[in-house]
Design a protein around this motif. Structure first.
Motif, short mmCIF file in Angstrom:
data_model
loop_
_atom_site.label_atom_id
_atom_site.label_comp_id
_atom_site.label_asym_id
_atom_site.label_seq_id
_atom_site.Cartn_x
_atom_site.Cartn_y
_atom_site.Cartn_z
N UNK A 58 15.92 49.23 11.77
CA UNK A 58 14.84 49.21 12.74
C UNK A 58 13.50 48.89 12.07
N UNK A 59 13.37 49.27 10.81
CA UNK A 59 12.14 48.99 10.07
C UNK A 59 12.01 47.52 9.70
N UNK A 60 13.12 46.80 9.71
CA UNK A 60 13.10 45.36 9.45
C UNK A 60 12.87 45.03 7.99
N UNK A 61 12.40 43.79 7.78
CA UNK A 61 12.11 43.34 6.43
C UNK A 61 13.24 42.59 5.76
N UNK A 62 14.34 42.35 6.48
CA UNK A 62 15.48 41.67 5.88
C UNK A 62 15.48 40.16 6.10
N UNK A 63 14.44 39.66 6.73
CA UNK A 63 14.24 38.23 6.86
C UNK A 63 15.39 37.51 7.55
N UNK A 64 15.78 36.36 6.96
CA UNK A 64 16.86 35.56 7.54
C UNK A 64 18.25 36.02 7.14
N UNK A 65 18.34 37.06 6.33
CA UNK A 65 19.65 37.51 5.88
C UNK A 65 20.49 38.01 7.06
N UNK A 66 21.76 37.63 7.06
CA UNK A 66 22.66 38.14 8.08
C UNK A 66 22.94 39.61 7.80
N UNK A 67 22.76 40.46 8.80
CA UNK A 67 22.92 41.90 8.64
C UNK A 67 24.25 42.32 9.25
N UNK A 68 25.16 42.74 8.38
CA UNK A 68 26.53 43.09 8.76
C UNK A 68 26.74 44.57 8.52
N UNK A 69 27.21 45.29 9.51
CA UNK A 69 27.49 46.72 9.35
C UNK A 69 28.99 46.92 9.30
N UNK A 70 29.46 47.42 8.14
CA UNK A 70 30.89 47.76 8.05
C UNK A 70 31.09 49.21 8.45
N UNK A 71 31.85 49.39 9.51
CA UNK A 71 32.13 50.73 10.03
C UNK A 71 33.42 51.26 9.42
#
Length: 283
Positions: A58-71
């Motif tokens: 939610x704070x962001x800052x990851x730019x164009x990087x794809x954000x993947x959550x492994x559950x």
């Protein structure tokens, strides 16, 4: 960029429970990050890790990087809560471990509308790769070579001969369905030569990138899975020569003593598009 056009040269695992690692990932030159709620988080930390990760995203800052959550797997006590939490997170993809059938993806699709990726890391998963790859919500596969090696009882070999059949089955499934597919990790993170050799092998086989366990591995993976200057130059000359040939009423051209047909031009345009996407990532 959408998930089909953006690069996935380097895909770094980051523990979802570690504030420092989550912050450092914002500055790393990776194409994608797997924020891990599974293996990298101890059982007692898993509920808190969901909150920590949600706040970081939610704070962001990851730019164009794809954000993947492994559950965690849906057959565990944490999986369903992970999936519901990931649905509310500011992420691009939900990654399910140890996928062995499309029915497991069906169950996850009832909990999240986000695009799905599948960890391919068991013999049954290898045998069902085509059916898994065809799932309508799936857009990516990740090779889990450590777990797969354990399940197959293989020994480590630099040429990965014991893994070739499994890697190839998943590659075929991904290419047949248009999924992204990234190679497994290289455990010896200080062995740059070994990492480069394995990255080159994966790129030659057709993988889109490599999963990584340490920031020190990023530069080697990025270089291995990016078009080289020579490839870019050849692609441009192939396109120009073929267009000249077409204008002259011919169906083929010759570049560097080799025939260039329309299929080669398709590949050349893909190389240039990938180079452009990588350049956009760096902005």
């Amino acid at each position: 960029m959408d998930l089909q056009t953006r690069p996935f040269r380097s895909v770094l695992y980051i523990p979802g429970s570690k504030d420092r690692a989550l912050d450092k990932a914002r500055s790393l030159p990776v194409d994608a990050i797997i924020f891990d709620l599974e293996d990298a988080v101890s059982p007692g930390e898993k509920p808190a890790a969901r909150e920590t990760l949600a706040e970081a995203l939610a704070s962001g800052g990851y730019g164009n990087r794809t954000r993947i959550v492994r559950i965690n797997g849906l057959d565990t006590e944490w999986g369903e809560a992970d999936a519901r939490a990931a649905e509310a997170m500011d992420c691009d993809v939900v990654l399910l471990p140890k996928v062995e059938s499309p029915e497991q993806l069906d169950a996850l699709a009832k909990l999240t509308t986000k695009p799905l990726w599948a960890m391919m890391e068991t013999p049954r998963g290898m045998l069902n790769a085509a059916a898994i790859g065809a799932h309508p919500q799936l857009c990516g596969m990740v090779m889990g070579t450590n777990d797969l090696a354990k399940e197959l009882n293989t020994r480590f070999r630099a040429d990965r001969l014991p893994m070739i059949t499994s890697l190839s089955l998943c590659l075929l499934a991904a290419k047949a369905t248009g999924c992204v597919i990234v190679d497994g990790v290289y455990n010896a993170f200080k062995d740059e030569g070994g990492l480069k050799a394995e990255c080159d092998q994966g790129r030659d086989m057709g993988f889109d990138g490599k999963t990584l366990i340490h920031p020190a591995q990023v530069d080697i993976a990025n270089a291995a899975f990016a078009p080289s200057e020579a490839e870019i130059d050849t692609a441009k000359r192939q396109i120009a020569a073929f267009e000249d040939a077409e204008a002259a009423g011919q169906g083929v051209a010759v570049v560097d003593g080799k025939i260039v047909e329309n299929l080669h031009v398709v590949t050349a345009r893909s190389i240039l598009a990938k180079a452009d996407a990588i350049a956009e990532m760096a902005r």
